[in-house]
Structures are given as structure tokens and as C-alpha cells.
Design a protein around this motif. Structure first.
Motif, mmCIF file in Angstrom:
data_model
loop_
_atom_site.group_PDB
_atom_site.id
_atom_site.type_symbol
_atom_site.label_atom_id
_atom_site.label_comp_id
_atom_site.label_asym_id
_atom_site.label_seq_id
_atom_site.Cartn_x
_atom_site.Cartn_y
_atom_site.Cartn_z
ATOM 1 N N ARG A 177 0.820 -1.212 0.000
ATOM 2 C CA ARG A 177 0.000 0.000 0.000
ATOM 3 C C ARG A 177 0.852 1.260 0.000
ATOM 4 O O ARG A 177 0.503 2.261 -0.631
ATOM 5 N N SER A 178 1.986 1.208 0.685
ATOM 6 C CA SER A 178 2.854 2.382 0.736
ATOM 7 C C SER A 178 3.442 2.724 -0.633
ATOM 8 O O SER A 178 3.908 3.839 -0.853
ATOM 9 N N LEU A 179 3.404 1.794 -1.561
ATOM 10 C CA LEU A 179 3.922 2.021 -2.908
ATOM 11 C C LEU A 179 2.863 2.578 -3.858
ATOM 12 O O LEU A 179 3.182 2.968 -4.980
ATOM 13 N N ILE A 180 1.620 2.595 -3.421
ATOM 14 C CA ILE A 180 0.509 3.018 -4.272
ATOM 15 C C ILE A 180 -0.031 4.340 -3.752
ATOM 16 O O ILE A 180 -0.417 4.448 -2.594
ATOM 17 N N GLY A 181 -0.045 5.333 -4.606
ATOM 18 C CA GLY A 181 -0.555 6.645 -4.216
ATOM 19 C C GLY A 181 -2.066 6.723 -4.306
ATOM 20 O O GLY A 181 -2.725 5.834 -4.866
ATOM 21 N N PRO A 182 -2.640 7.789 -3.768
ATOM 22 C CA PRO A 182 -4.090 7.945 -3.785
ATOM 23 C C PRO A 182 -4.662 8.123 -5.198
ATOM 24 O O PRO A 182 -5.865 7.990 -5.384
ATOM 25 N N GLU A 183 -3.793 8.358 -6.179
ATOM 26 C CA GLU A 183 -4.304 8.455 -7.553
ATOM 27 C C GLU A 183 -4.883 7.132 -8.052
ATOM 28 O O GLU A 183 -5.575 7.098 -9.069
ATOM 29 N N VAL A 184 -4.637 6.046 -7.316
ATOM 30 C CA VAL A 184 -5.245 4.763 -7.654
ATOM 31 C C VAL A 184 -6.769 4.876 -7.646
ATOM 32 O O VAL A 184 -7.458 4.122 -8.326
ATOM 33 N N LEU A 185 -7.278 5.847 -6.909
ATOM 34 C CA LEU A 185 -8.735 6.031 -6.836
ATOM 35 C C LEU A 185 -9.333 6.469 -8.168
ATOM 36 O O LEU A 185 -10.531 6.341 -8.381
ATOM 37 N N LEU A 186 -8.504 6.954 -9.066
ATOM 38 C CA LEU A 186 -8.990 7.384 -10.387
ATOM 39 C C LEU A 186 -9.082 6.220 -11.377
ATOM 40 O O LEU A 186 -9.748 6.329 -12.402
ATOM 41 N N ALA A 187 -8.415 5.119 -11.077
ATOM 42 C CA ALA A 187 -8.344 3.996 -12.017
ATOM 43 C C ALA A 187 -9.709 3.402 -12.332
ATOM 44 O O ALA A 187 -10.004 3.090 -13.488
ATOM 45 N N GLY A 188 -10.547 3.238 -11.324
ATOM 46 C CA GLY A 188 -11.859 2.622 -11.552
ATOM 47 C C GLY A 188 -12.720 3.413 -12.513
ATOM 48 O O GLY A 188 -13.284 2.852 -13.461
ATOM 49 N N ASP A 189 -12.808 4.719 -12.295
ATOM 50 C CA ASP A 189 -13.603 5.559 -13.207
ATOM 51 C C ASP A 189 -13.021 5.551 -14.617
ATOM 52 O O ASP A 189 -13.754 5.481 -15.602
ATOM 53 N N HIS A 190 -11.697 5.607 -14.690
ATOM 54 C CA HIS A 190 -11.043 5.619 -16.006
ATOM 55 C C HIS A 190 -11.330 4.332 -16.774
ATOM 56 O O HIS A 190 -11.732 4.367 -17.945
ATOM 57 N N LEU A 191 -11.140 3.194 -16.130
ATOM 58 C CA LEU A 191 -11.374 1.917 -16.800
ATOM 59 C C LEU A 191 -12.844 1.719 -17.148
ATOM 60 O O LEU A 191 -13.172 1.201 -18.223
ATOM 61 N N THR A 192 -13.721 2.126 -16.264
ATOM 62 C CA THR A 192 -15.155 2.023 -16.544
ATOM 63 C C THR A 192 -15.520 2.853 -17.769
ATOM 64 O O THR A 192 -16.245 2.376 -18.653
ATOM 65 N N ASN A 193 -15.013 4.077 -17.847
ATOM 66 C CA ASN A 193 -15.291 4.927 -19.004
ATOM 67 C C ASN A 193 -14.759 4.320 -20.290
ATOM 68 O O ASN A 193 -15.414 4.384 -21.336
ATOM 69 N N LEU A 194 -13.570 3.715 -20.239
ATOM 70 C CA LEU A 194 -13.016 3.065 -21.425
ATOM 71 C C LEU A 194 -13.904 1.917 -21.904
ATOM 72 O O LEU A 194 -14.222 1.823 -23.096
ATOM 73 N N LEU A 195 -14.299 1.053 -20.976
ATOM 74 C CA LEU A 195 -15.115 -0.098 -21.372
ATOM 75 C C LEU A 195 -16.511 0.316 -21.843
ATOM 76 O O LEU A 195 -17.021 -0.225 -22.829
ATOM 77 N N GLU A 196 -17.122 1.253 -21.145
ATOM 78 C CA GLU A 196 -18.459 1.702 -21.558
ATOM 79 C C GLU A 196 -18.400 2.421 -22.901
ATOM 80 O O GLU A 196 -19.299 2.255 -23.728
ATOM 81 N N GLY A 197 -17.355 3.193 -23.136
ATOM 82 C CA GLY A 197 -17.185 3.844 -24.437
ATOM 83 C C GLY A 197 -17.003 2.825 -25.548
ATOM 84 O O GLY A 197 -17.565 2.957 -26.635
ATOM 85 N N TRP A 198 -16.228 1.791 -25.262
ATOM 86 C CA TRP A 198 -16.017 0.737 -26.238
ATOM 87 C C TRP A 198 -17.333 0.036 -26.563
ATOM 88 O O TRP A 198 -17.621 -0.259 -27.724
ATOM 89 N N GLN A 199 -18.151 -0.200 -25.542
ATOM 90 C CA GLN A 199 -19.440 -0.850 -25.796
ATOM 91 C C GLN A 199 -20.361 0.032 -26.625
ATOM 92 O O GLN A 199 -21.088 -0.467 -27.477
#
Length: 77
Positions: free
Chosen positions: A18-40
Motif C-alpha cells: 500500500r505504501s507504494l501506491i498513491g491515492p491516484e489509484v482512486l482514479l483507475a476505476g472511473d477511467h477503466l469504466t469509461n473506457l469499457l463503456e465507451g467501447w461498448q
């Protein structure tokens, strides 16, 4: 993409990683969801059940990651 979110979730729950992962990890879910939904949307109907399931896994993983970091840690919020 769903598997990547599960790896991030596992890493966020392990103190040594966890100490190696910054709080920007919180943006990953929205980003990936937008990519997949856009692809669909581009792919048209019918929507893919496996992509829908991946989006669900990503959203749930992002929610659990958010619980680990707390809502105040989210960049930009």
C-alpha cells in the motif's frame, strides 16, 4: 482491466504494498469504466455480458479501494 483492478485492490489491502501506491489509484476505476463503456457504445448492440461483468467488477473493486483510502484521499476532491 478487471483483473488489474483486483490486483490493485489486493495491493491496497497489504500494508507493505500500500505504501507504494498513491491515492491516484482512486482514479483507475472511473477511467477503466469509461473506457469499457465507451467501447461498448462504439460496438453497438447487443452489449456484451462479459464486458458488463467486467464493469461491475471494476466498480466494486474501486469502491473497496475507496474504503481503504478513505474518501478524503481522492485526488481532486
Amino acid at each position: 482491466m478487471a483483473a488489474a483492478m483486483l490486483v490493485l485492490l489486493a495491493a491496497c489491502r497489504m500494508p507493505a504494498l500500500r505504501s507504494l501506491i498513491g491515492p491516484e489509484v482512486l482514479l483507475a476505476g472511473d477511467h477503466l469504466t469509461n473506457l469499457l463503456e465507451g467501447w461498448q457504445r462504439v460496438s453497438g448492440d447487443p452489449s456484451s455480458p462479459s464486458v458488463n461483468q467486467s464493469v461491475r467488477v471494476i466498480r466494486e473493486s474501486a469502491r473497496f479501494i475507496g474504503e481503504v483510502y478513505g474518501r478524503d484521499s481522492r485526488p481532486g476532491y
